[in-house]
Design a protein around this motif. Structure first.
Motif, PDB file in Angstrom:
ATOM      1  N   ARG A  28     -15.548   8.372  16.128  1.00 46.57           N
ATOM      2  CA  ARG A  28     -15.255   9.741  15.708  1.00 46.57           C
ATOM      3  C   ARG A  28     -13.741  10.013  15.710  1.00 46.57           C
ATOM      4  O   ARG A  28     -13.207  10.632  14.804  1.00 46.57           O
ATOM      5  N   VAL A  29     -13.049   9.498  16.724  1.00 44.76           N
ATOM      6  CA  VAL A  29     -11.592   9.653  16.790  1.00 44.76           C
ATOM      7  C   VAL A  29     -10.937   9.018  15.564  1.00 44.76           C
ATOM      8  O   VAL A  29     -10.050   9.610  14.946  1.00 44.76           O
ATOM      9  N   ILE A  30     -11.377   7.833  15.190  1.00 50.14           N
ATOM     10  CA  ILE A  30     -10.829   7.148  14.013  1.00 50.14           C
ATOM     11  C   ILE A  30     -11.085   7.960  12.754  1.00 50.14           C
ATOM     12  O   ILE A  30     -10.186   8.176  11.942  1.00 50.14           O
ATOM     13  N   ASN A  31     -12.315   8.417  12.563  1.00 52.82           N
ATOM     14  CA  ASN A  31     -12.654   9.212  11.379  1.00 52.82           C
ATOM     15  C   ASN A  31     -11.841  10.493  11.300  1.00 52.82           C
ATOM     16  O   ASN A  31     -11.312  10.842  10.238  1.00 52.82           O
ATOM     17  N   GLU A  32     -11.728  11.200  12.411  1.00 54.30           N
ATOM     18  CA  GLU A  32     -10.986  12.463  12.417  1.00 54.30           C
ATOM     19  C   GLU A  32      -9.500  12.235  12.185  1.00 54.30           C
ATOM     20  O   GLU A  32      -8.856  13.005  11.471  1.00 54.30           O
ATOM     21  N   LEU A  33      -8.954  11.185  12.755  1.00 52.84           N
ATOM     22  CA  LEU A  33      -7.538  10.884  12.565  1.00 52.84           C
ATOM     23  C   LEU A  33      -7.248  10.482  11.124  1.00 52.84           C
ATOM     24  O   LEU A  33      -6.241  10.915  10.548  1.00 52.84           O
ATOM     25  N   ALA A  34      -8.132   9.705  10.539  1.00 49.99           N
ATOM     26  CA  ALA A  34      -7.959   9.340   9.122  1.00 49.99           C
ATOM     27  C   ALA A  34      -7.958  10.590   8.252  1.00 49.99           C
ATOM     28  O   ALA A  34      -7.093  10.753   7.388  1.00 49.99           O
ATOM     29  N   GLN A  35      -8.904  11.454   8.485  1.00 52.04           N
ATOM     30  CA  GLN A  35      -8.997  12.681   7.686  1.00 52.04           C
ATOM     31  C   GLN A  35      -7.762  13.556   7.892  1.00 52.04           C
ATOM     32  O   GLN A  35      -7.187  14.064   6.932  1.00 52.04           O
ATOM     33  N   ARG A  36      -7.351  13.730   9.129  1.00 52.71           N
ATOM     34  CA  ARG A  36      -6.193  14.571   9.438  1.00 52.71           C
ATOM     35  C   ARG A  36      -4.911  14.033   8.819  1.00 52.71           C
ATOM     36  O   ARG A  36      -4.051  14.794   8.368  1.00 52.71           O
ATOM     37  N   ARG A  37      -4.795  12.708   8.745  1.00 53.53           N
ATOM     38  CA  ARG A  37      -3.599  12.091   8.166  1.00 53.53           C
ATOM     39  C   ARG A  37      -3.691  11.901   6.650  1.00 53.53           C
ATOM     40  O   ARG A  37      -2.752  11.416   6.023  1.00 53.53           O
ATOM     41  N   GLY A  38      -4.837  12.244   6.060  1.00 58.99           N
ATOM     42  CA  GLY A  38      -4.989  12.157   4.614  1.00 58.99           C
ATOM     43  C   GLY A  38      -5.377  10.794   4.082  1.00 58.99           C
ATOM     44  O   GLY A  38      -5.163  10.495   2.910  1.00 58.99           O
ATOM     45  N   TYR A  39      -5.973   9.967   4.924  1.00 55.96           N
ATOM     46  CA  TYR A  39      -6.395   8.629   4.507  1.00 55.96           C
ATOM     47  C   TYR A  39      -7.875   8.611   4.149  1.00 55.96           C
ATOM     48  O   TYR A  39      -8.670   9.334   4.728  1.00 55.96           O
ATOM     49  N   THR A  40      -8.236   7.753   3.232  1.00 57.11           N
ATOM     50  CA  THR A  40      -9.629   7.410   2.990  1.00 57.11           C
ATOM     51  C   THR A  40      -9.931   6.218   3.889  1.00 57.11           C
ATOM     52  O   THR A  40      -9.246   5.191   3.818  1.00 57.11           O
ATOM     53  N   LEU A  41     -10.925   6.354   4.740  1.00 61.14           N
ATOM     54  CA  LEU A  41     -11.289   5.260   5.631  1.00 61.14           C
ATOM     55  C   LEU A  41     -12.111   4.241   4.850  1.00 61.14           C
ATOM     56  O   LEU A  41     -13.206   4.527   4.385  1.00 61.14           O
TER      57      LEU A  41
END
Length: 106
Positions: A28-41
């Motif tokens: 969840r931390v990875i997903n939220e950080l990707a979204q917050r930074r504007g990345y597509t995981l």
């Protein structure tokens, strides 16, 4: 998950030896950080002490997925691989950003 096709791509990395029983929280931390930074995981790589050539696995996966960044819940998930991985892409955690050191990014 960011579905913007123009957004930069990233992969997540989880060290099973570090995450222990907190796998879902760390994902969840990875997903939220990707979204917050504007990345597509673009994927998630899990490694353990017995993973063969984990640095190569991370870098090759990032390359194949077209990722410019690797995201983890903490620097502990990268262990001693920081310098090698930053030759290929950025490293991102909730508390730290380490920029790619290569002038020849893919």
């Amino acid at each position: 998950m960011n579905t913007n096709t123009l957004a930069p791509r990233a992969i997540g990395v989880l060290s099973l030896d570090v995450t222990g029983p907190h796998l879902l929280r760390d994902e969840r931390v990875i997903n939220e950080l990707a979204q917050r930074r504007g990345y597509t995981l673009a994927g998630l790589v899990t490694i353990a002490d017995d993973t063969f050539m984990p640095t190569t696995l991370i870098v090759v996966t990032a390359n194949r997925k077209g990722a410019t960044a690797v995201i983890a819940p903490s620097m502990a998930h990268f262990n001693s691989r920081v310098r090698a991985i930053t030759l290929a892409c950025d490293l991102i955690t909730p508390t730290k950003f380490v920029a790619c050191t290569s002038t020849d990014r893919w």
